[in-house]
Design a protein around this motif. Structure first.
Motif, PDB file in Angstrom:
ATOM      1  N   THR A 110      10.434  13.121 -17.067  1.00 49.61           N
ATOM      2  CA  THR A 110      10.570  13.191 -18.377  1.00 49.61           C
ATOM      3  C   THR A 110      10.532  14.729 -18.929  1.00 49.61           C
ATOM      4  OG1 THR A 110       8.327  13.129 -18.793  1.00 49.61           O
ATOM      5  CG2 THR A 110       9.385  10.944 -18.573  1.00 49.61           C
ATOM      6  N   PRO A 111      10.999  15.000 -20.029  1.00 48.49           N
ATOM      7  CA  PRO A 111      11.005  16.378 -20.667  1.00 48.49           C
ATOM      8  C   PRO A 111       9.581  16.824 -20.868  1.00 48.49           C
ATOM      9  CG  PRO A 111      12.337  15.225 -21.993  1.00 48.49           C
ATOM     10  CD  PRO A 111      11.719  14.301 -21.055  1.00 48.49           C
ATOM     11  N   GLU A 112       8.677  15.923 -20.968  1.00 44.13           N
ATOM     12  CA  GLU A 112       7.174  16.663 -21.035  1.00 44.13           C
ATOM     13  C   GLU A 112       6.661  16.666 -19.606  1.00 44.13           C
ATOM     14  OE1 GLU A 112       8.347  13.592 -22.424  1.00 44.13           O
ATOM     15  OE2 GLU A 112       8.439  14.196 -24.548  1.00 44.13           O
ATOM     16  N   GLY A 113       7.273  16.154 -18.628  1.00 44.48           N
ATOM     17  CA  GLY A 113       6.802  16.218 -17.090  1.00 44.48           C
ATOM     18  C   GLY A 113       5.848  15.322 -16.783  1.00 44.48           C
ATOM     19  N   ASP A 114       5.656  14.462 -17.869  1.00 40.38           N
ATOM     20  CA  ASP A 114       4.174  13.383 -17.414  1.00 40.38           C
ATOM     21  C   ASP A 114       4.761  12.134 -16.755  1.00 40.38           C
ATOM     22  OD1 ASP A 114       5.441  12.495 -19.723  1.00 40.38           O
ATOM     23  OD2 ASP A 114       3.655  12.260 -20.878  1.00 40.38           O
ATOM     24  N   GLY A 115       5.897  11.949 -16.441  1.00 39.89           N
ATOM     25  CA  GLY A 115       6.658  10.488 -15.970  1.00 39.89           C
ATOM     26  C   GLY A 115       7.995  10.695 -15.724  1.00 39.89           C
TER      27      GLY A 115
END
Length: 129
Positions: A110-115
């Protein structure tokens, strides 16, 4: 009679949910504030097979999977379960004969890097029963 796209959506939901727990809830419309993991019956594209007036369709279905994990494995496990349930599935739904074939998949951070977010794509041949 419902459209081929509607029949494919209903049949996909049934195939993903009727065989027992697949590892995440399956949605056509994800309720607000639903936490991952989730499986979403996503985009459906339809192309007529025959000439003008022919109701038969070739559909492309995208199933989207979202996980909140530090590693990709939970996503890949869910995507494998989706492929197992839908690839080569044959069913009848609301006056349509539907035949599913796996086309491919992708998995990305994911763009947020959380999944991770994954997509499974299927070709569906929809013929009036």
């Amino acid at each position: 009679m419902i459209s081929a796209s509607d029949a494919a959506e209903k049949a996909s939901y049934a195939l993903l949910t009727d065989g027992g727990d697949i590892g995440a809830p399956v949605f056509q419309h994800v309720p607000e504030d639903t936490a991952p993991p989730v499986i979403i019956i996503g985009d459906i594209e339809a192309i007529p097979i025959g000439g003008k007036g022919d109701p038969d369709r070739r559909l492309t279905l995208t199933i989207v999977t979202v996980t909140a994990a530090e590693e990709r494995k939970p996503l890949l496990d869910l995507m494998n379960a989706i492929e197992t349930r839908l690839d080569n599935a044959r069913t009848t739904e609301s006056g349509w004969e539907l035949s599913f074939t796996f086309l491919g998949s992708s998995a990305a951070l994911t763009p947020e890097g959380d999944g991770y977010v994954g997509e499974n794509r299927f070709d569906i041949l929809a013929l009036v029963a």
